[in-house]
Write a protein that holds these residues in place. Structure first.
Motif, PDB file in Angstrom:
ATOM      1  N   THR A 158       0.850  -1.194   0.063  1.00 31.88           N
ATOM      2  CA  THR A 158      -0.013   0.036   0.057  1.00 31.88           C
ATOM      3  C   THR A 158       0.813   1.215  -0.005  1.00 31.88           C
ATOM      4  O   THR A 158       1.669   1.278   0.488  1.00 31.88           O
ATOM      5  N   ASN A 159       0.622   2.226  -0.918  1.00 36.12           N
ATOM      6  CA  ASN A 159       1.253   3.460  -1.001  1.00 36.12           C
ATOM      7  C   ASN A 159       2.742   3.212  -1.655  1.00 36.12           C
ATOM      8  O   ASN A 159       3.513   4.101  -1.852  1.00 36.12           O
ATOM      9  N   GLY A 160       2.830   1.986  -2.190  1.00 42.71           N
ATOM     10  CA  GLY A 160       4.165   1.562  -2.916  1.00 42.71           C
ATOM     11  C   GLY A 160       4.366   2.452  -4.160  1.00 42.71           C
ATOM     12  O   GLY A 160       5.259   2.612  -4.590  1.00 42.71           O
ATOM     13  N   VAL A 161       3.259   2.824  -4.871  1.00 40.47           N
ATOM     14  CA  VAL A 161       3.445   3.505  -6.171  1.00 40.47           C
ATOM     15  C   VAL A 161       3.846   4.739  -6.077  1.00 40.47           C
ATOM     16  O   VAL A 161       4.878   5.314  -6.881  1.00 40.47           O
ATOM     17  N   LYS A 191      17.970   3.860  -7.172  1.00 40.50           N
ATOM     18  CA  LYS A 191      18.344   3.258  -8.439  1.00 40.50           C
ATOM     19  C   LYS A 191      18.142   1.973  -8.101  1.00 40.50           C
ATOM     20  O   LYS A 191      18.623   1.190  -7.128  1.00 40.50           O
ATOM     21  N   GLY A 192      17.410   1.279  -9.072  1.00 33.53           N
ATOM     22  CA  GLY A 192      17.352  -0.364  -8.868  1.00 33.53           C
ATOM     23  C   GLY A 192      15.803  -0.730  -8.663  1.00 33.53           C
ATOM     24  O   GLY A 192      15.541  -2.018  -8.359  1.00 33.53           O
ATOM     25  N   ILE A 193      15.098   0.315  -8.186  1.00 34.84           N
ATOM     26  CA  ILE A 193      13.836   0.096  -7.871  1.00 34.84           C
ATOM     27  C   ILE A 193      12.904   0.167  -8.808  1.00 34.84           C
ATOM     28  O   ILE A 193      12.831   1.101  -9.525  1.00 34.84           O
ATOM     29  N   ASN A 194      12.169  -1.033  -8.952  1.00 32.54           N
ATOM     30  CA  ASN A 194      10.866  -0.647 -10.060  1.00 32.54           C
ATOM     31  C   ASN A 194       9.504  -0.841  -9.225  1.00 32.54           C
ATOM     32  O   ASN A 194       9.273  -1.955  -8.601  1.00 32.54           O
ATOM     33  N   ARG A 195       8.619  -0.238  -9.799  1.00 31.77           N
ATOM     34  CA  ARG A 195       7.221  -0.400  -9.174  1.00 31.77           C
ATOM     35  C   ARG A 195       6.307  -0.553  -9.964  1.00 31.77           C
ATOM     36  O   ARG A 195       6.291   0.385 -11.206  1.00 31.77           O
ATOM     37  N   THR A 196       5.175  -1.318  -9.654  1.00 35.32           N
ATOM     38  CA  THR A 196       4.292  -1.645 -10.876  1.00 35.32           C
ATOM     39  C   THR A 196       2.822  -1.726 -10.013  1.00 35.32           C
ATOM     40  O   THR A 196       2.783  -2.119  -9.010  1.00 35.32           O
ATOM     41  N   LYS A 197       1.766  -0.885 -10.596  1.00 36.05           N
ATOM     42  CA  LYS A 197       0.603  -0.927 -10.093  1.00 36.05           C
ATOM     43  C   LYS A 197      -0.188  -1.964 -10.006  1.00 36.05           C
ATOM     44  O   LYS A 197      -0.366  -2.510 -11.011  1.00 36.05           O
ATOM     45  N   ILE A 198      -0.891  -2.534  -8.798  1.00 37.26           N
ATOM     46  CA  ILE A 198      -1.854  -3.658  -8.823  1.00 37.26           C
ATOM     47  C   ILE A 198      -3.151  -3.128  -8.989  1.00 37.26           C
ATOM     48  O   ILE A 198      -3.739  -2.435  -8.420  1.00 37.26           O
ATOM     49  N   ASP A 199      -3.861  -3.905 -10.001  1.00 38.43           N
ATOM     50  CA  ASP A 199      -5.320  -3.478 -10.046  1.00 38.43           C
ATOM     51  C   ASP A 199      -6.142  -4.093  -9.112  1.00 38.43           C
ATOM     52  O   ASP A 199      -6.022  -5.526  -9.143  1.00 38.43           O
ATOM     53  N   LYS A 200      -7.058  -3.736  -8.658  1.00 37.45           N
ATOM     54  CA  LYS A 200      -7.783  -4.498  -7.313  1.00 37.45           C
ATOM     55  C   LYS A 200      -9.243  -4.113  -7.462  1.00 37.45           C
ATOM     56  O   LYS A 200      -9.725  -3.369  -7.986  1.00 37.45           O
ATOM     57  N   LEU A 201      -9.650  -5.052  -6.691  1.00 37.09           N
ATOM     58  CA  LEU A 201     -11.150  -5.039  -6.346  1.00 37.09           C
ATOM     59  C   LEU A 201     -11.571  -3.928  -5.758  1.00 37.09           C
ATOM     60  O   LEU A 201     -12.763  -3.154  -6.297  1.00 37.09           O
ATOM     61  N   ASP A 207      -3.239   3.457  -3.862  1.00 36.31           N
ATOM     62  CA  ASP A 207      -2.281   2.773  -4.643  1.00 36.31           C
ATOM     63  C   ASP A 207      -1.603   1.631  -3.985  1.00 36.31           C
ATOM     64  O   ASP A 207      -1.091   1.550  -2.976  1.00 36.31           O
ATOM     65  N   THR A 208      -1.316   0.423  -4.771  1.00 32.52           N
ATOM     66  CA  THR A 208      -0.814  -0.738  -4.096  1.00 32.52           C
ATOM     67  C   THR A 208      -0.006  -1.105  -5.204  1.00 32.52           C
ATOM     68  O   THR A 208      -0.298  -1.334  -6.433  1.00 32.52           O
ATOM     69  N   ALA A 209       1.194  -1.731  -4.804  1.00 32.24           N
ATOM     70  CA  ALA A 209       2.539  -2.064  -5.605  1.00 32.24           C
ATOM     71  C   ALA A 209       3.076  -3.096  -5.477  1.00 32.24           C
ATOM     72  O   ALA A 209       3.095  -3.606  -4.206  1.00 32.24           O
ATOM     73  N   GLU A 210       3.542  -3.523  -6.618  1.00 35.21           N
ATOM     74  CA  GLU A 210       4.379  -4.665  -6.586  1.00 35.21           C
ATOM     75  C   GLU A 210       5.952  -3.859  -6.633  1.00 35.21           C
ATOM     76  O   GLU A 210       6.007  -2.987  -7.556  1.00 35.21           O
ATOM     77  N   ILE A 211       6.866  -4.226  -5.852  1.00 33.83           N
ATOM     78  CA  ILE A 211       8.133  -3.336  -5.817  1.00 33.83           C
ATOM     79  C   ILE A 211       9.253  -4.524  -6.161  1.00 33.83           C
ATOM     80  O   ILE A 211       9.352  -5.335  -5.244  1.00 33.83           O
TER      81      ILE A 211
END
Ligand SMILES: Cc1cc2nc3c(=O)[nH]c(=O)nc-3n(C[C@H](O)[C@H](O)[C@H](O)COP(=O)(O)OP(=O)(O)OC[C@H]3O[C@@H](n4cnc5c(N)ncnc54)[C@H](O)[C@@H]3O)c2cc1C
Length: 387
Positions: A158-161, A191-201, A207-211
């Motif tokens: 949560t808040n990861g994006v 540097k080296g961090i990638n964040r992808t937003k997760i689509d949620k119910l 915002d919820t992220a895969e990091i």
């Protein structure tokens, strides 16, 4: 028992005015944008609504826990779980580790910002292959002398994006089990961090992220407390993370009941308003009784926390009860609205979506039952770990 003083009630009034003025008219947009603009946190910070229990030294107000209870009850009445969870994560789930166990440098760097509303923090526990079973995390922080080299990935953060930093749970010693787990603050623009937003119910405003961390260099001074103590810090901190569901669920459930009654008083069927039908009246009576009893028990647990009494069993019971009751209340209240309950024009559709995560996040209902069963059946005593 009344836990609220005149000061608490004055605080509630001014917060309510603020939320009605600054949040209510915007919340639908934030939900459809799937984003909350930063300036609302800044405004809340300016008004003194953030950092309530944090020390004055960092810009906080040193207030008791019931101010926090009021904050999240009232925020919940805006009917956006995503709006509420954003600050719950900042104030109660991530920054407390910095406050309780962090160095003066870390406190000075992060706490004033989360109190002024300038900084948004996250807690990074869950990984694609480890959620409930925290000790199985794989994210590694290798000691490279003056820095750690971080590799691995986190999910559902949560808040990861859009956030600024993540209190990351990582293994500093892969062979030491729970004694090899540490908490490290990582700036999310490293540097080296990638964040992808997760689509949620639900929780659309949040915002919820895969990091992913790919050879991320983190200064050694970003370690929170002592190396290898992270798991124990977490076990202590998860009680607050769970308890804070009490005000958010209570606020949301009270909102659901009051919106339902408003609707029932004007909706007509068979020549009378539907609030006259006994079947519906009794449902409202039963739900109100359950909400009131969950609230009384929840407040009791909050009072224990306020007095620094650590009770894992009761906190787990409170989280289990309020989140499962919230699901029941939103399902039954949606029914009072008939077809309109299913429409986005009316409030219950959103709540129906948002409440579903309550029995999953911060420890699932199954994990709460496991903890409670251990306490009740096996007489397990959960003790606070000294740092
Ligand atoms: C919207 C959202 C926001 C989130 N925010 C955050 C965040 O900010 N930071 C963060 O770190 N995490 C976050 N999470 C993750 C959340 O905490 C985990 O999803 C949760 O702890 C469950 O882990 P899991 O998803 O890996 O499920 P699993 O652990 O794989 O569980 C799957 C199922 O098995 C059951 N189960 C597992 N173990 C047992 C057992 N011992 N006994 C009985 N049943 C068991 C579970 O109850 C569940 O029903 C978030 C999740 C969501 C959906």
């Amino acid at each position: 028992m009344n836990y609220f003083t005149k000061e608490h009630e004055m605080f509630r009034e001014s917060l309510r005015d603020f939320l009605n003025k600054e949040v209510k008219r915007n919340i639908d947009k934030w939900e459809s944008d799937h984003k909350i603009p930063r300036d609302i946190w800044k405004k809340m910070g300016d008004q003194g609504f953030l950092g309530l229990t944090y020390p004055e030294k960092y810009g906080g107000f040193d207030l008791d826990f019931f101010f926090e209870v009021i904050l999240f009850e009232e925020m919940s009445k805006m009917n956006s779980g995503g709006f509420v969870i954003t600050q719950q994560v900042v104030q109660c789930m991530s920054s407390p580790y910095i406050l309780k166990y962090g160095s003066e440098e870390l406190k000075g760097k992060y706490l004033p910002g989360i109190i002024s509303g300038d900084l948004i923090g996250c807690i990074g526990i869950t990984e694609p292959d480890a959620g409930s079973d925290v000790k199985s995390i794989k994210t590694k922080a290798e000691d490279k002398g003056d820095h750690y080299l971080l590799n691995g990935s986190k999910t559902f953060i949560t808040n990861g994006v859009y956030g600024d930093f993540v209190v990351t749970v990582a293994k500093t010693d892969s062979n030491a089990g729970t004694k090899g787990i540490s908490l490290i603050v990582v700036d999310l623009n490293s540097k080296g961090i990638n964040r992808t937003k997760i689509d949620k119910l639900g929780w659309h405003a949040s915002d919820t992220a895969e990091i992913s961390f790919d050879n991320v260099k983190v200064p050694k001074e970003n370690l929170i407390g002592k190396e290898g103590k992270g798991f124990y810090y977490l076990m202590n901190g998860l009680q607050l993370e769970r308890l804070i569901f009490v005000p958010s669920c209570v606020g949301a459930m009270e909102f659901a009941i009051s919106e339902s009654i408003k609707y029932m008083k004007q909706r007509k069927s068979f020549g009378q308003t539907i609030d006259k039908f006994q079947a519906i009246r009794h449902k409202i009576a039963s739900l109100s009784s359950e909400i009131e009893s969950a609230k009384v028990f929840g407040y009791y647990c909050c009072e224990l926390y306020n007095k620094n009494i650590y009770d894992v069993k009761l906190c787990s019971m409170a989280k289990l009860l309020v989140t499962e009751l919230h699901e029941k209340v939103s399902t039954e209240c949606l029914q009072f609205f008939g077809g309109n309950g299913f429409s986005e024009e009316y409030p219950l559709a959103r709540m129906y979506r948002d409440c579903r995560v309550g029995t999953i996040g911060a420890g699932t209902s199954e994990i709460m039952r496991e903890i409670i069963a251990k306490a009740v059946i096996d007489d397990t005593e959960f003790k606070k770990v000294k740092s």
